[in-house]
Design an enzyme around this catalytic site. Structure first.
Site, PDB file in Angstrom:
ATOM      1  N   GLU A 166      -3.704   1.474  10.933  1.00  0.00           N
ATOM      2  CA  GLU A 166      -4.267   1.478   9.570  1.00  0.00           C
ATOM      3  C   GLU A 166      -5.797   1.338   9.530  1.00  0.00           C
ATOM      4  OE1 GLU A 166      -0.505   1.637   9.519  1.00  0.00           O
ATOM      5  OE2 GLU A 166      -1.343   1.899   7.505  1.00  0.00           O
ATOM      6  N   TYR A 168      -7.687  -0.904  11.199  1.00  0.00           N
ATOM      7  CA  TYR A 168      -8.229  -2.251  11.433  1.00  0.00           C
ATOM      8  C   TYR A 168      -8.857  -2.322  12.832  1.00  0.00           C
ATOM      9  CZ  TYR A 168      -5.621  -3.571   7.221  1.00  0.00           C
ATOM     10  OH  TYR A 168      -5.154  -3.653   5.946  1.00  0.00           O
ATOM     11  N   ARG A 216       1.885  -2.455  16.790  1.00  0.00           N
ATOM     12  CA  ARG A 216       1.901  -1.372  15.797  1.00  0.00           C
ATOM     13  C   ARG A 216       0.798  -0.384  16.132  1.00  0.00           C
ATOM     14  NH1 ARG A 216       2.270  -1.347   9.161  1.00  0.00           N
ATOM     15  NH2 ARG A 216       3.232   0.709   9.111  1.00  0.00           N
ATOM     16  N   HIS A 254      -6.704   3.123   6.124  1.00  0.00           N
ATOM     17  CA  HIS A 254      -6.831   2.850   4.686  1.00  0.00           C
ATOM     18  C   HIS A 254      -7.861   3.751   4.023  1.00  0.00           C
ATOM     19  CE1 HIS A 254      -3.883  -0.168   4.481  1.00  0.00           C
ATOM     20  NE2 HIS A 254      -4.520  -1.054   5.197  1.00  0.00           N
ATOM     21  N   GLN A 341       3.212   0.156  -8.415  1.00  0.00           N
ATOM     22  CA  GLN A 341       2.700  -0.462  -9.638  1.00  0.00           C
ATOM     23  C   GLN A 341       2.710  -1.990  -9.602  1.00  0.00           C
ATOM     24  OE1 GLN A 341       4.433   2.402 -12.683  1.00  0.00           O
ATOM     25  NE2 GLN A 341       3.622   0.811 -13.995  1.00  0.00           N
TER      26      GLN A 341
HETATM   27 FE1  SF4 Z   1       6.364  -1.479  -5.090  1.00  0.00          FE
HETATM   28 FE2  SF4 Z   1       8.673  -1.973  -6.288  1.00  0.00          FE
HETATM   29 FE3  SF4 Z   1       7.290   0.245  -6.918  1.00  0.00          FE
HETATM   30 FE4  SF4 Z   1       8.533   0.000  -4.559  1.00  0.00          FE
HETATM   31  S1  SF4 Z   1       9.481   0.096  -6.591  1.00  0.00           S
HETATM   32  S2  SF4 Z   1       6.479   0.725  -4.878  1.00  0.00           S
HETATM   33  S3  SF4 Z   1       8.231  -2.175  -4.136  1.00  0.00           S
HETATM   34  S4  SF4 Z   1       6.655  -1.877  -7.275  1.00  0.00           S
END
Ligand code: SF4
Ligand code: NAP
Length: 678
Positions: A166, A168, A216, A254, A341
């Site tokens: 990612e 880092y 990773r 990122h 979200q």
């Molecule tokens: Fe995040 Fe839940 Fe949306 Fe999946 S469903 S991307 S865990 S908010």
């Protein structure tokens, strides 16, 4: 025999045997730092362990102060911190699980003035320029990794994961783009990967043979100056030789300009980059990124891409993912829809992560499970996200629930969202709720616009209204012209939209309609179309390309399908309110599809000629076939008022409660909270 046989087969990782091949991937939740001591974090992980996940990888903890993600970010470098980690490991072990600590040095992504890197090259996503590490600093940093690994085992972790992807610190050493050193840790490929291998060896030495050591690796960097596929494969072999038990795979940095985990990325799109690692080594390899269904996970193992799968967000969405898979209840898994979200977008705005489809995530202590003391007869009106979430949660608590939906199918606004390119995952939310409603015996009455009189006569103990919204019709001369349609007409396929379109309102819905009219659904479903659109060579054949090609947008026609203008009254650039982690993707797609945006508009009239508007007092006309109204919504409270007139107080949830903030996140959260209180 299960259709998920491979997923349910135990896996030996070093000296440890995992009970299945499903792993919860590392993800910061901000519970690590915003809620000390770790009571909420412990409850969060314990719920996943009780849900039978084979292994949990913690969010990343830095081995020293200069490697933290941000000021106050997770850091594990002192014995005084052992107790708070023990709270987590004990809770996980008590629930029958295993947990590994991820050690993450953020390198030049650390949002602190003292950040460090192989070379003093600033990342475009950080305001601070890093200091180049001296040879002494490098030795100290390697020792810090080993020290944190030792602390992890002392705290009860079953091993560690070294974060090497990612973008880092470790990744920055490996890539020529960010490593301009001319000493033993820079220059040739061998020298650039020396830091990673020294870290693995030092950690292995401190751990001894028993605890798991996971590394990773960045399976494809997706930045100019990143490693080639052949280099990644060699790197993986050296990591194995240095003492790793398992290689986990990461995708992209990122700062990459290519989406890697959002819903608009096809499921398991990165399989060939992961397979490249798998082919190179003899230790197990873990696949990650956009694996949200047991079917997808099983297929990755069956087709030899990987030995196990890492899922971070899907375990936020459903802590019982693994248990339901074992029990043959895959239909009842609450699927992560990749929206970001409530998880990443909240983390990026300094709030703790939860989940849009599962508001209990990260708040397990606030939402106790269990049945209500008194079972009630409950009516729910409206089968959108709020109504379905309430009905499921109330029924789980033992209430007898009847759900009325006027339309012939469940889903409400979800039915509109799911047809937008890149949002097909909403189908899974509908599948989940439908399956749970049936399982719980909720009396679902479709096509029934229940009246206040009928509700009153039925004598329910509680009436909950999730009656949703009605689209707002703005006060513009000619708004009743036949060429004016609402977003509902468009997204439900009621109108055959013409070649020239103006969209009034550039909120989430305006952008969704623009994407619906211009976008290409294949880009989110077919990896090849996705790679062409975003300029990715997943075979990563060219040295120094990091898997990027120079061509982007090959799937987008030079001439767009339509001419679409998106307008708003605000003077600011449109799209400010879109999700922090996904808005840029949508805007990039729409730019490629030639969307035109207009800010600071005053609408004058709509007539046969089209839409007349002014910007800065200058009158203009858009000659369009259709004007689509996406000007927000008003709460639909007709039934609420009718019930009130009869002296019945119903409870409002979702858009019927607050139309201005209509969104599934708020709707499901509010519905779940109300059900828990009932
Ligand atoms: Fe995040 Fe839940 Fe949306 Fe999946 S469903 S991307 S865990 S908010
Ligand atoms: P919204 O976010 O309220 O946006 C409505 C837009 O219409 C605004 O851009 C506003 O901008 C304009 N507008 C408002 N009143 C108007 C009027 N009287 N005349 C002309 N223009 C007017 O509503 P939405 O787009 O329907 O979204 C509703 C909710 O759904 C949002 O909370 C959002 O979170 C959610 N949603 C999100 C997404 C997503 O994130 N992709 C997608 C769909 C829905 P101006 O005032 O500047 O013109």
């Amino acid at each position: 025999m299960s259709i998920f046989d491979r997923l349910l087969t135990p896996l030996a990782v070093g000296q440890t045997v995992l009970p299945n091949r499903m792993v919860m991937g590392a993800m910061h939740t901000r519970l690590e730092t915003l809620d000390r001591p770790h009571a909420r974090l412990a409850a969060f992980y314990a719920a996943r362990a009780a849900g039978e996940i084979g292994l949990i990888l913690s969010g990343g903890f830095s081995p020293n102060a200069e490697g933290v993600m941000e000021a106050g970010g997770p850091l594990f470098d002192r014995a005084e911190q052992l107790d708070e980690h023990r709270a987590v490991t004990r809770a996980v072990h008590a629930a029958g699980g295993k947990i590994v600590l991820q050690i993450l040095h953020a390198g030049r992504y650390a949002k602190v003035p003292e950040c460090v890197a192989p070379s003093a090259i600033k990342a475009r996503i950080n305001a601070w320029t890093p200091r180049a590490l001296s040879l002494d600093d490098i030795g100290r940093t390697i020792a810090d990794f080993a020290h944190t690994a030792a602390l992890a085992v002392e705290a009860g972790y079953d091993g560690v994961e070294i974060m090497g992807s990612e973008g880092y610190l470790i990744n920055e050493f490996a890539a020529a783009a960010t490593n301009h050193r001319d000493d033993a840790y820079g220059g040739s490929f061998d020298a650039r990967i020396r830091f990673a291998l020294d870290v693995v060896r030092a950690v292995r030495e401190r751990l001894g043979a028993a605890p798991m050591l996971i590394y990773r690796i960045s399976s494809i960097d997706l930045v100019d100056g990143g490693l080639s596929g052949a280099e990644v494969a060699t790197f993986a072999q050296r990591v194995e030789a240095a003492g790793a038990d398992l290689i986990n795979t990461g995708v992209g940095w990122h700062e990459s300009a290519v989406p890697t985990i959002a819903a608009s990325v096809p499921r398991a799109a990165w399989r060939e980059a992961i397979r490249n690692v798998k082919r190179a080594v003899s230790i197990p390899v873990m696949a990650s990124n956009r694996i949200n269904m047991p079917e997808v996970a099983e297929e990755l193992i069956a087709s030899g891409v990987a030995d196990c799968v890492s899922m971070a967000r899907p375990l936020l969405a459903d802590p019982e993912f693994a248990k339901k898979t074992r029990l043959g209840l895959a239909d009842e898994i609450n699927t992560c829809i990749g929206c970001n979200q409530a998880c990443l977008d909240r983390i990026f705005t300094e709030r703790t992560a939860t989940c849009l489809v599962n508001p209990r995530a990260g708040r397990e202590i606030e939402f106790p499970e269990g049945r209500a003391r008194v079972a009630k007869r409950v009516a729910v009106v409206g089968g959108g996200p709020a109504g379905m979430a309430f009905a499921v949660n109330a029924a789980e608590r033992g209430h007898a629930v009847t759900l009325y939906e006027a339309a012939p199918r469940l889903g409400g606004q979800l039915n509109m969202a799911k047809v937008v390119p890149g949002k097909a995952e909403f189908n899974e939310t509908l599948r989940y709720f439908t399956a749970r409603l049936a399982k719980l015996g909720v009396d679902v009455r479709l096509g029934e616009a229940v009246s206040a009189a009928a509700l009153a006569d039925a004598g329910y103990d509680e009436i909950v209204l999730a009656t949703g919204v009605t689209p707002r019709v703005p006060d513009i001369a000619g708004v009743d012209h036949p060429k004016v349609v609402s977003y509902v007409d468009v997204l439900t396929g009621k109108v055959d939209v013409g070649a020239r379109v103006a969209i009034i309102g550039a909120g989430g819905m305006g952008f969704d309609v623009a994407e619906y009219l211009l976008g290409d659904a294949r880009e989110s479903l077919d990896p090849e179309a996705f790679f062409r659109a975003w300029g990715v060579d997943v075979a990563n054949a060219n040295a120094g390309s990091g898997g990027l090609t120079k061509e982007m947008g090959a799937t987008n026609p030079a001439k767009p399908r339509r001419t679409v203008h998106l307008l708003q009254r605000k003077a600011e650039p449109p799209g400010k309110g879109l999700g922090k982690s996904t808005g840029w993707i949508l805007k990039a797609r729409l730019r490629r599809a030639h969307l035109m945006t207009i800010s600071g508009a005053t609408y004058d009239a709509i007539d046969d000629q089209g839409l007349h508007y002014r910007v800065d007092g200058v009158a203009q006309t858009l000659a369009v076939d259709h004007v689509v109204l996406c000007a927000g919504q008003n709460a639909n409270r007709v039934l609420f008022d009718e019930l009130a007139a009869r002296g019945i107080h119903a409870k409002l949830i979702g858009g019927a409660d607050v139309a201005a903030e209509l969104d599934a996140l708020r709707a499901i959260d509010q519905a779940t909270r109300l059900a828990v209180e009932l």
